[in-house]
Scaffold this active site. Structure first.
Site, mmCIF file in Angstrom:
data_model
loop_
_atom_site.group_PDB
_atom_site.id
_atom_site.type_symbol
_atom_site.label_atom_id
_atom_site.label_comp_id
_atom_site.label_asym_id
_atom_site.label_seq_id
_atom_site.Cartn_x
_atom_site.Cartn_y
_atom_site.Cartn_z
ATOM 1 N N LYS A 36 0.834 -1.206 0.000
ATOM 2 C CA LYS A 36 0.000 0.000 0.000
ATOM 3 C C LYS A 36 0.865 1.251 0.000
ATOM 4 C CE LYS A 36 -3.749 -0.520 2.466
ATOM 5 N NZ LYS A 36 -4.361 -0.723 3.814
ATOM 6 N N ARG A 105 -3.113 3.162 8.602
ATOM 7 C CA ARG A 105 -3.446 2.007 7.759
ATOM 8 C C ARG A 105 -2.313 1.003 7.752
ATOM 9 N NH1 ARG A 105 -4.560 5.008 2.118
ATOM 10 N NH2 ARG A 105 -5.771 3.116 1.686
ATOM 11 N N GLY A 114 -6.602 -10.606 8.191
ATOM 12 C CA GLY A 114 -6.158 -10.886 9.544
ATOM 13 C C GLY A 114 -5.301 -9.768 10.102
ATOM 14 N N MET A 116 -4.543 -5.714 10.977
ATOM 15 C CA MET A 116 -5.432 -4.747 11.620
ATOM 16 C C MET A 116 -6.198 -3.905 10.608
ATOM 17 S SD MET A 116 -4.690 -1.683 14.205
ATOM 18 C CE MET A 116 -4.946 -0.487 12.922
ATOM 19 N N ARG A 349 -3.287 -0.996 -6.653
ATOM 20 C CA ARG A 349 -2.348 -2.125 -6.722
ATOM 21 C C ARG A 349 -2.689 -2.926 -7.961
ATOM 22 N NH1 ARG A 349 -5.361 -5.036 -1.719
ATOM 23 N NH2 ARG A 349 -7.359 -4.954 -2.747
ATOM 24 N N HIS A 465 -5.656 -32.467 6.732
ATOM 25 C CA HIS A 465 -5.554 -33.826 6.199
ATOM 26 C C HIS A 465 -6.342 -33.967 4.896
ATOM 27 C CE1 HIS A 465 -6.732 -38.113 5.917
ATOM 28 N NE2 HIS A 465 -5.497 -38.313 6.306
ATOM 29 N N SER A 795 16.770 -41.470 -16.497
ATOM 30 C CA SER A 795 15.491 -40.828 -16.223
ATOM 31 C C SER A 795 15.342 -40.821 -14.707
ATOM 32 C CB SER A 795 14.353 -41.612 -16.876
ATOM 33 O OG SER A 795 13.127 -41.028 -16.516
ATOM 34 N N CYS A 863 10.871 -38.591 -14.944
ATOM 35 C CA CYS A 863 9.501 -39.073 -15.060
ATOM 36 C C CYS A 863 8.947 -39.091 -13.645
ATOM 37 C CB CYS A 863 9.460 -40.451 -15.701
ATOM 38 S SG CYS A 863 10.419 -41.690 -14.841
ATOM 39 N N TYR A 883 14.539 -33.156 -20.684
ATOM 40 C CA TYR A 883 13.085 -33.179 -20.789
ATOM 41 C C TYR A 883 12.451 -33.517 -19.438
ATOM 42 C CZ TYR A 883 13.347 -38.297 -20.770
ATOM 43 O OH TYR A 883 13.575 -39.587 -20.411
HETATM 44 P P1 ADP Z 1 -7.681 -2.036 3.341
HETATM 45 O O1 ADP Z 1 -6.280 -2.538 3.404
HETATM 46 O O2 ADP Z 1 -8.651 -2.883 4.073
HETATM 47 O O3 ADP Z 1 -8.089 -1.693 1.945
HETATM 48 P P2 ADP Z 1 -7.355 0.797 3.775
HETATM 49 O O4 ADP Z 1 -6.183 1.272 4.555
HETATM 50 O O5 ADP Z 1 -7.232 0.940 2.299
HETATM 51 O O6 ADP Z 1 -7.677 -0.686 4.193
HETATM 52 O O7 ADP Z 1 -8.569 1.628 4.329
HETATM 53 C C1 ADP Z 1 -9.868 1.215 4.532
HETATM 54 C C2 ADP Z 1 -10.843 2.192 3.886
HETATM 55 O O8 ADP Z 1 -10.631 3.519 4.357
HETATM 56 C C3 ADP Z 1 -10.686 2.249 2.396
HETATM 57 O O9 ADP Z 1 -11.953 2.376 1.831
HETATM 58 C C4 ADP Z 1 -9.869 3.477 2.189
HETATM 59 O O10 ADP Z 1 -10.073 4.008 0.912
HETATM 60 C C5 ADP Z 1 -10.365 4.383 3.285
HETATM 61 N N1 ADP Z 1 -9.347 5.345 3.698
HETATM 62 C C6 ADP Z 1 -8.114 5.056 4.137
HETATM 63 N N2 ADP Z 1 -7.419 6.185 4.399
HETATM 64 C C7 ADP Z 1 -8.233 7.208 4.116
HETATM 65 C C8 ADP Z 1 -8.087 8.615 4.158
HETATM 66 N N3 ADP Z 1 -6.958 9.182 4.551
HETATM 67 N N4 ADP Z 1 -9.128 9.365 3.800
HETATM 68 C C9 ADP Z 1 -10.285 8.790 3.409
HETATM 69 N N5 ADP Z 1 -10.497 7.474 3.336
HETATM 70 C C10 ADP Z 1 -9.482 6.683 3.686
HETATM 71 MG MG MG Z 2 -7.806 -0.383 0.834
#
Ligand code: ADP
Ligand code: MG
Ligand code: MG
Length: 911
Positions: A36, A105, A114, A116, A349, A465, A795, A863, A883
């Site tokens: 990110k 973020r 998983g 935060m 991304r 399993h 082989s 093989c 091969y």
């Molecule tokens: P995730 O990894 O779950 O996508 P994000 O960090 O992208 O989490 O954020 C969750 C939501 O909050 C997303 O919809 C993102 O666009 C929004 N968001 C994150 N930072 C900001 C910001 N500075 N202003 C407005 N919206 C934000």
């Molecule tokens: Mg996001």
């Protein structure tokens, strides 16, 4: 003395930079800034509208996780970057009359469930909420933002149960008799804030922090800590993501999509992630913040509708999406927010896509001139191709989805629900198709799993399993479908109030993890139809996917160095393999040629008391074997066919010991002696082995049973001569299994050469038959230099080699303790699936080199199932084999991966 160290910077951390402004990073820095952060920096530097901010590196996280404290320099660095941000924005974090607000973020190198959740609106407090209200001229907005902060912060940083906030919000809506959050006014939101603060106080045992910097610091630490939540750990283990990468933290100034109808938030793809088609794909929600758009709290509108809502922002967004695609040269997904008519980019991304879209997008980008063919090859992989080759459920069928689990082993399976292995076996014996449904499976379920069309469990992940064993068997499996309540006692499962009883039909999709009620119709894969030659990529109406696969395969074939052969035992398989692109047969097993009606002759061979009896039995077998080979050489005319002489222990051709004992005992009690059965029983006892895998088999059989191997060699030689007389081009290669020392090979070789010379004399046809061996015992690998003196080719039998190097009996270990090994991380993937490079692979590498040192033109192949496994194919390319050979169905995967390996290969070309 000029290099004075700054006395204020502690030793060891000097020069390490823990915080990067968005203007300082770029997309190549994912290790350091997380995905990110790296992409936010990239967009910033592309001049796109990204709210300013900075990223704390994964290095800082690592120090924190190792020492339990943040690195000493971090606090000051954060302060410096925060000041710069405040200066640029003209307001201070949490400033009472006009607060700067930020989001905190998480963002690791790989996106990971998983981790935060993001906390938005950091910097709001009882005081600054007033300032925000005044500045925005919107009371409602300010209090909505504040209640969101307490809710998100309470849940993700302070660990308060999120439902308590949800319940309070629901109650507020009920009290007002409204259904959506936007209908709550400022006064009601203000009351909600009071309520939320009370929840925090009673649940977290502390007040919601009023200090903005404290809010930010706590959130940053919570992101660091979230790297080690159970869910994150589990996900990493399953996806084989290293546990020590750490996560970065992004601090980003807030922009607001919840400022009224001229604001909103959305998500978009630069092209359709399901088909690859270019167009406008995404969702938009007015007057909303953050996750609202994906949380389903209100109905979103398709992105195309934004054009009518805010044309200026829409046009700008389209422009930006094009910029991103051209820049990343790939499909991107994005998050954006519009604040009072101003567009902001919050994330991008390279987007996930379906297997089919991966192929289509790769060729589309070639056509657009954005990438070349070599790059297109890197944009797809063998696992995706394999997915496209499974039959699948008809997409147009009306379906009733019951739930969804983990896609553990691909395929589309339909059958009657059974809840125990006994029933699975019983029903399948009477011709029913069954799906074995268990909470989880254990080694006792093995027979039931074999009998079932597919396996469905409600617990366990990709290394459970059920998943491991099903993949080993190539059987469809969905595991960990947690919504399903499996009640094996009452033989039923319940899901969302739905009850599925034993005998009800269910359908499971091992490629998507989806579980359906009833029979979903299955359609053949168009990609297989294409490989089979029933669908042509050149036709005008050809499926877009087929066209794309065809083109990518052509690139792969053009660049690959490894040849691809098939493991095929009969003409039918050989023909299919040829259609799939096989360049010969790498392994033709001859054991099936001793089964069926021929079993009797084999019994006579085993029971023979005199040379004459034995020779008579062999004489009967000879013409039958010869006929098999003639058909095979014809099917593979002009291409090499490696025939392996008999490998399995003889008792496999005799009746089962218990069945036979019972039969003999019953006959005895009736005083009805059957001489043959008695002799058979004696032979079965004589041939019984404690460890058949390590017993009398392979070359050992050929040395101990006179005439057996020479009969097979004669059949091969006569068949080749017959094909030559018919103007064919047979290219037989004779392969001796389970050789451990060159002496074994020399004896067999001498006898074989005599037989071949004999056939040449009697038919008058000159035969060039190559003689070689399998390398499947550690001793053979270790003495490969000597063995090469008597072998024209090697082989590598990596299946037996894996068994003997590890001391594993595959049938025993996979079903019993492999799950525990995978869970403990002893290996990330079964060494029977992907070659163990450090152990088994090292033997292959060394033996290949030693063999070639003796005989420079030694032909080298592999093989065994590893020959069709993507990662292993790359390894075999790298060690310079000629091969790989795999089952006919895996051939396209091997071709593709051989191409990918060759086009990334930087090492020297071995041949
Ligand atoms: P995730 O990894 O779950 O996508 P994000 O960090 O992208 O989490 O954020 C969750 C939501 O909050 C997303 O919809 C993102 O666009 C929004 N968001 C994150 N930072 C900001 C910001 N500075 N202003 C407005 N919206 C934000
Ligand atoms: Mg996001
Ligand atoms: Mg073997």
């Amino acid at each position: 003395m000029s290099e004075n160290k700054d006395p204020h910077v502690p030793q060891g951390t000097q020069g390490v930079k823990f915080v990067y402004d968005f203007t300082e990073g770029n997309k190549e820095l994912k290790d350091l800034l997380g995905g990110k952060g790296a992409n936010l920096a990239e967009m910033t530097n592309l001049g796109l509208p990204v709210p300013p901010g900075f990223t704390i590196t994964t290095e800082a996280c690592k120090v924190y996780l190792e020492s339990g404290e943040e690195p000493a320099a971090l606090r000051d660095e954060v302060s410096a970057h925060l000041s710069a941000l405040e200066k640029a924005m003209g307001k201070k974090l949490g400033q009472a009359d006009d607060p700067l607000l930020v989001s905190v973020r998480s963002g690791a190198k790989f996106s990971m469930p998983g981790m935060m959740d993001t906390v938005l609106n950091i910097g709001l407090s009882d005081k600054s909420v007033q300032g925000l209200a005044k500045q925005s001229g919107d009371d409602r907005f300010a209090w909505d933002s504040y209640r969101r902060l307490i809710q998100m912060f309470g849940k993700t940083v302070l660990g308060v149960d999120g439902e308590l906030f949800e319940d309070a919000l629901d109650k507020a809506k009920q009290a007002k008799k409204v259904t959506v959050d936007t209908d709550l006014d400022a006064a009601e939101l203000k009351k909600l804030v009071t309520k939320f603060k009370k929840i925090v106080k009673s649940e977290a045992g502390r007040d919601f922090p009023q200090d903005a910097r404290e809010q930010m610091d706590l959130a940053i630490h919570a992101v660091f800590d979230s790297w080690n939540t159970d869910r994150a750990k589990l996900y990493r283990r399953q996806e084989r993501i290293p546990g020590d990468l750490g996560t970065a933290v992004n601090v980003c100034s807030m922009v607001f999509g919840n400022l009224g109808p001229d604001s909103g938030t959305g998500v978009a793809f630069t092209r359709d992630p399901a088909s690859g088609q270019q167009g406008v794909y995404g969702d938009y929600l007015q007057n909303a913040q953050g996750e609202d758009v994906v949380a389903g709290i209100r109905n979103t509108v398709p992105l195309a509708d934004l054009e009518g809502i805010d044309k200026k922002s829409y046009d700008q967004l389209m422009q930006i999406m094009e910029t991103l695609e051209t820049h990343y040269k790939d499909l991107c997904d994005i998050e954006f927010t519009i604040e009072r008519g101003q567009l902001w980019m919050l994330q991008t991304r390279v987007g996930k896509r379906t297997a089919g879209a991966a192929f289509r997008i790769a060729t589309q980008l070639v056509d657009q001139g954005l990438i070349d063919e070599a790059e297109a090859l890197q944009r797809v992989n063998g696992a995706q191709l394999a997915q496209l080759m499974f039959p699948r459920f008809d997409e147009d069928a009306k379906v009733e989805q019951l739930g969804r689990g983990i896609a553990a082993s691909p395929g589309a399976a339909v059958g009657k629900a059974v809840f125990d292995s006994y029933t699975a076996i019983k029903w399948s014996r009477s011709g029913e198709k069954v799906i074995l449904i268990r909470r989880e499976t254990n080694p006792d379920d093995l027979d039931g799993m074999i009998a079932a069309e597919g396996i469905l469990t409600s617990r366990g992940g990709k290394t459970s399993h059920a998943a491991v064993v099903a993949r080993g068997m190539g059987k469809t499996c969905v595991c960990g479908a947690e919504d399903l309540e499996v009640d094996t006692k009452r033989r039923r499962l319940t899901v969302n109030g739905h009850v599925v009883e034993e005998g009800d039909v269910v359908s499971i999709d091992g490629s998507t993890g989806k579980v359906y009620l009833g029979e979903v119709p299955v359609v053949p894969s168009p990609v297989v139809e294409y490989f089979e030659g029933r669908m042509h990529a050149g036709a005008d109406d050809a499926d877009e996917l087929v066209k794309a696969v065809h083109r990518v395969m052509a690139y792969a074939d053009r660049v690959r160095r490894l040849r691809v052969r098939a493991n095929a035992d009969n003409a039918e398989d050989a023909l299919r393999a040829r259609r799939f692109g096989a360049q010969g047969i790498g392994l033709c097993r001859t054991e099936h040629m001793f089964l069926g009606e021929r079993r009797e002759m084999v019994e006579r061979l085993i029971l023979a008391d005199t040379d004459e009896e034995r020779e008579n039995a062999l004489k009967e077998l000879l013409p039958l074997q010869k006929k098999d080979f003639v058909e095979l050489f014809e099917a593979m005319d002009g291409l090499p066919v490696t025939v392996r002489l008999l490998d399995p222990p003889l008792h496999e051709f005799l009746p089962d010991i218990t069945e036979l004992s019972v039969r003999v005992a019953l006959a005895e009690s009736r005083k009805d002696h059957n001489e043959n059965d008695l002799r058979l029983l004696q032979a079965v006892h004589r041939l019984h082995e404690q460890n058949p895998m390590l017993g009398l088999r392979g070359v050992r059989l050929g040395l101990v049973i006179p005439g057996l191997f020479t009969m097979q060699v004669r059949a091969i030689a006569e068949a080749a001569a017959e094909r030559k007389n018919a103007k064919g081009d047979p290219r037989a290669e004779i392969m001796i299994p389970l050789v451990g020392t060159v002496q074994e090979l020399e004896i067999v070789r001498e006898e074989a050469e005599q037989v071949i010379a004999d056939v040449e004399r009697s038919t008058g046809v000159a035969l060039k038959l190559a003689l070689g061996t399998m390398i499947e015992l550690p001793r053979a690998a270790l003495t490969a230099g000597q063995i090469a003196e008597a072998a024209e080719f090697f082989s590598f039998g990596t299946n037996d080699l894996t068994q003997t190097v590890w001391g594993f009996s595959r049938d025993d270990v996979e079903a019993s303790f492999f799950t525990a090994y995978l869970e403990k991380g002893i290996f990330g993937v079964s060494p029977f699936e992907t070659i163990d490079k450090d152990g088994v692979g090292k033997l292959v590498r060394d033996a290949a080199a030693a063999g070639r040192a003796t005989r420079p033109d030694l032909k080298l192949g592999v093989c065994g199932e590893h020959g069709g496994d993507p990662e292993s194919v790359h390894f075999f390319h790298e060690v310079g084999l000629d091969y790989v050979s795999c089952s006919p169905f895996r051939i396209p995967v091997a071709r593709l991966e051989a191409g990918r390996a060759a086009s990334t290969s930087t090492g020297s070309d071995h041949r």
